[in-house]
Scaffold this motif. Structure first.
Motif, PDB file in Angstrom:
ATOM      1  N   GLY A 196       2.760  -6.555   8.833  1.00  0.00           N
ATOM      2  CA  GLY A 196       2.644  -5.908  10.139  1.00  0.00           C
ATOM      3  C   GLY A 196       1.216  -5.571  10.503  1.00  0.00           C
ATOM      4  O   GLY A 196       0.826  -5.645  11.675  1.00  0.00           O
ATOM      5  N   ALA A 197       0.419  -5.201   9.517  1.00  0.00           N
ATOM      6  CA  ALA A 197      -0.982  -4.878   9.789  1.00  0.00           C
ATOM      7  C   ALA A 197      -1.735  -6.096  10.306  1.00  0.00           C
ATOM      8  O   ALA A 197      -2.547  -5.995  11.236  1.00  0.00           O
ATOM      9  N   LEU A 198      -1.469  -7.263   9.710  1.00  0.00           N
ATOM     10  CA  LEU A 198      -2.101  -8.486  10.205  1.00  0.00           C
ATOM     11  C   LEU A 198      -1.703  -8.727  11.657  1.00  0.00           C
ATOM     12  O   LEU A 198      -2.544  -9.086  12.492  1.00  0.00           O
ATOM     13  N   LEU A 248      -2.696  -8.526  17.634  1.00  0.00           N
ATOM     14  CA  LEU A 248      -2.384  -8.002  18.967  1.00  0.00           C
ATOM     15  C   LEU A 248      -3.560  -7.235  19.551  1.00  0.00           C
ATOM     16  O   LEU A 248      -3.856  -7.332  20.747  1.00  0.00           O
ATOM     17  N   GLN A 249      -4.216  -6.462  18.711  1.00  0.00           N
ATOM     18  CA  GLN A 249      -5.370  -5.673  19.158  1.00  0.00           C
ATOM     19  C   GLN A 249      -6.467  -6.557  19.733  1.00  0.00           C
ATOM     20  O   GLN A 249      -7.158  -6.185  20.674  1.00  0.00           O
ATOM     21  N   ILE A 250      -6.596  -7.762  19.184  1.00  0.00           N
ATOM     22  CA  ILE A 250      -7.626  -8.694  19.638  1.00  0.00           C
ATOM     23  C   ILE A 250      -7.166  -9.499  20.850  1.00  0.00           C
ATOM     24  O   ILE A 250      -7.918  -9.666  21.814  1.00  0.00           O
ATOM     25  N   HIS A 251      -5.907  -9.966  20.826  1.00  0.00           N
ATOM     26  CA  HIS A 251      -5.469 -10.972  21.789  1.00  0.00           C
ATOM     27  C   HIS A 251      -4.440 -10.491  22.816  1.00  0.00           C
ATOM     28  O   HIS A 251      -4.426 -10.988  23.944  1.00  0.00           O
ATOM     29  N   LEU A 252      -3.552  -9.571  22.434  1.00  0.00           N
ATOM     30  CA  LEU A 252      -2.472  -9.138  23.328  1.00  0.00           C
ATOM     31  C   LEU A 252      -2.460  -7.612  23.394  1.00  0.00           C
ATOM     32  O   LEU A 252      -1.529  -6.951  22.934  1.00  0.00           O
ATOM     33  N   LYS A 253      -3.497  -7.073  23.955  1.00  0.00           N
ATOM     34  CA  LYS A 253      -3.773  -5.640  23.878  1.00  0.00           C
ATOM     35  C   LYS A 253      -2.699  -4.764  24.531  1.00  0.00           C
ATOM     36  O   LYS A 253      -2.554  -3.596  24.161  1.00  0.00           O
ATOM     37  N   THR A 254      -1.961  -5.308  25.504  1.00  0.00           N
ATOM     38  CA  THR A 254      -1.014  -4.475  26.251  1.00  0.00           C
ATOM     39  C   THR A 254       0.275  -4.188  25.499  1.00  0.00           C
ATOM     40  O   THR A 254       1.103  -3.408  25.981  1.00  0.00           O
ATOM     41  N   ASN A 294      -0.532  -0.119  20.538  1.00  0.00           N
ATOM     42  CA  ASN A 294      -1.321   1.097  20.741  1.00  0.00           C
ATOM     43  C   ASN A 294      -2.638   1.062  19.990  1.00  0.00           C
ATOM     44  O   ASN A 294      -3.482   1.950  20.154  1.00  0.00           O
ATOM     45  N   CYS A 295      -2.816   0.050  19.151  1.00  0.00           N
ATOM     46  CA  CYS A 295      -4.061  -0.061  18.395  1.00  0.00           C
ATOM     47  C   CYS A 295      -5.186  -0.509  19.321  1.00  0.00           C
ATOM     48  O   CYS A 295      -5.032  -1.452  20.107  1.00  0.00           O
ATOM     49  N   ASP A 296      -6.300   0.203  19.212  1.00  0.00           N
ATOM     50  CA  ASP A 296      -7.462  -0.102  20.049  1.00  0.00           C
ATOM     51  C   ASP A 296      -8.713   0.338  19.298  1.00  0.00           C
ATOM     52  O   ASP A 296      -8.711   0.433  18.078  1.00  0.00           O
ATOM     53  N   PRO A 353      -4.694  -0.054  13.030  1.00  0.00           N
ATOM     54  CA  PRO A 353      -3.432  -0.280  12.322  1.00  0.00           C
ATOM     55  C   PRO A 353      -3.281   0.641  11.114  1.00  0.00           C
ATOM     56  O   PRO A 353      -2.170   1.080  10.793  1.00  0.00           O
ATOM     57  N   THR A 354      -4.381   0.946  10.450  1.00  0.00           N
ATOM     58  CA  THR A 354      -4.323   1.875   9.316  1.00  0.00           C
ATOM     59  C   THR A 354      -3.808   3.244   9.756  1.00  0.00           C
ATOM     60  O   THR A 354      -2.963   3.842   9.076  1.00  0.00           O
ATOM     61  N   ASP A 355      -4.305   3.747  10.883  1.00  0.00           N
ATOM     62  CA  ASP A 355      -3.835   5.040  11.403  1.00  0.00           C
ATOM     63  C   ASP A 355      -2.327   5.024  11.605  1.00  0.00           C
ATOM     64  O   ASP A 355      -1.625   5.977  11.242  1.00  0.00           O
ATOM     65  N   PHE A 356      -1.831   3.940  12.180  1.00  0.00           N
ATOM     66  CA  PHE A 356      -0.394   3.828  12.453  1.00  0.00           C
ATOM     67  C   PHE A 356       0.418   3.839  11.162  1.00  0.00           C
ATOM     68  O   PHE A 356       1.393   4.593  11.033  1.00  0.00           O
ATOM     69  N   TYR A 357       0.024   3.021  10.192  1.00  0.00           N
ATOM     70  CA  TYR A 357       0.843   2.896   8.981  1.00  0.00           C
ATOM     71  C   TYR A 357       0.742   4.128   8.085  1.00  0.00           C
ATOM     72  O   TYR A 357       1.722   4.485   7.422  1.00  0.00           O
ATOM     73  N   VAL A 358      -0.393   4.785   8.057  1.00  0.00           N
ATOM     74  CA  VAL A 358      -0.504   6.030   7.290  1.00  0.00           C
ATOM     75  C   VAL A 358       0.394   7.095   7.903  1.00  0.00           C
ATOM     76  O   VAL A 358       1.125   7.805   7.197  1.00  0.00           O
ATOM     77  N   GLN A 359       0.363   7.220   9.244  1.00  0.00           N
ATOM     78  CA  GLN A 359       1.254   8.200   9.909  1.00  0.00           C
ATOM     79  C   GLN A 359       2.719   7.846   9.692  1.00  0.00           C
ATOM     80  O   GLN A 359       3.557   8.709   9.465  1.00  0.00           O
ATOM     81  N   LEU A 360       3.022   6.547   9.719  1.00  0.00           N
ATOM     82  CA  LEU A 360       4.391   6.095   9.521  1.00  0.00           C
ATOM     83  C   LEU A 360       4.929   6.537   8.167  1.00  0.00           C
ATOM     84  O   LEU A 360       6.029   7.085   8.079  1.00  0.00           O
TER      85      LEU A 360
END
Length: 223
Positions: A187-189, A194-200, A203-205, A210-217
């Motif tokens: 999922g991190a990959l 998505l952050q690079i190519h499909l930003k919409t 939530n990663c920007d 992605p690290t912030d998301f998975y640590v919170q998860l």
């Protein structure tokens, strides 16, 4: 610590190459330039002829190291995951708190990669971009079962299983530890892509990684 790291030396399955590229200047040049060229034009457009032109060498000389560009991509992927495993063991070995250890492990496998000056012929930051864009293509093939039996994905699976152990140390009764670990790595990959190519659709920007998301998860999931 030294004995542990000695067992996590960066190694690649010998069946992936005809001649070990690490044993010659030309081999290292092939690895270095293939990473840069795949990053520049994409794996679909990459050929040994184009690589030969880039390094001013005959196409046949590249075939003495790798029998196909697919095997070369598997080699690069295996090298990358072996390097990640080394970093993972180094970062977590002396961490006693299970949750903090897991968070460090997740950080290693999900963070944006910077180049490691210790490996002069491999730019890990560029290789990371290739893994984000191309790694799943090494798995989604008709040959995946046979290649898995040959051990081509053993290092990748070993990284995931190290996370599985960390998850089970935090919450021994959690029944989806393998699914969670593989989802974090894969999922991190995808989130980086998505952050690079499909930003919409992520939530990663620049502020949320992605690290912030998975640590919170995992903090919320494994309470």
């Amino acid at each position: 610590m030294d004995s542990i790291l000695a067992n996590i030396a960066i190694t690649v399955n010998e069946k992936l190459y005809l001649k070990n590229p690490e044993t010659s200047n030309l081999g290292k040049k092939i690895i270095n330039s293939s990473i840069l060229l795949i990053d520049e034009i994409g794996f679909e457009n990459f050929t040994f002829k184009k690589l030969g032109d880039k390094i001013a060498s005959n196409e046949s000389s590249i075939y003495r190291y790798f029998e196909s560009k697919h095997k070369l991509m598997l080699y690069l992927s295996s090298w990358y995951w072996s390097w990640i495993e080394y970093k993972l063991v180094f970062a977590t070995n002396n961490v006693d708190n299970p949750l903090e250890k897991l968070k460090k492990g997740i950080t290693i496998v999900t963070e944006k990669i910077n180049d490691d000056s210790e490996t002069q012929h491999i730019n890990e930051a560029v290789l990371n971009r290739i893994i984000i864009a191309e790694f799943t293509k090494t798995l989604l093939t008709k040959e995946v079962d046979d290649e898995n039996k040959e051990g081509f994905f053993s290092i990748y699976k070993r990284v995931i299983n190290r996370l599985v152990v960390m998850i089970e140390e935090v919450k021994p009764d959690y029944e989806f530890s393998k699914t969670l670990a593989s989802s974090i790595v894969e999922g991190a990959l995808h989130q980086h892509f998505l952050q690079i190519h499909l930003k919409t659709i992520t939530n990663c920007d620049q502020k949320i990684s992605p690290t912030d998301f998975y640590v919170q998860l995992i903090e919320n999931l494994l309470k």
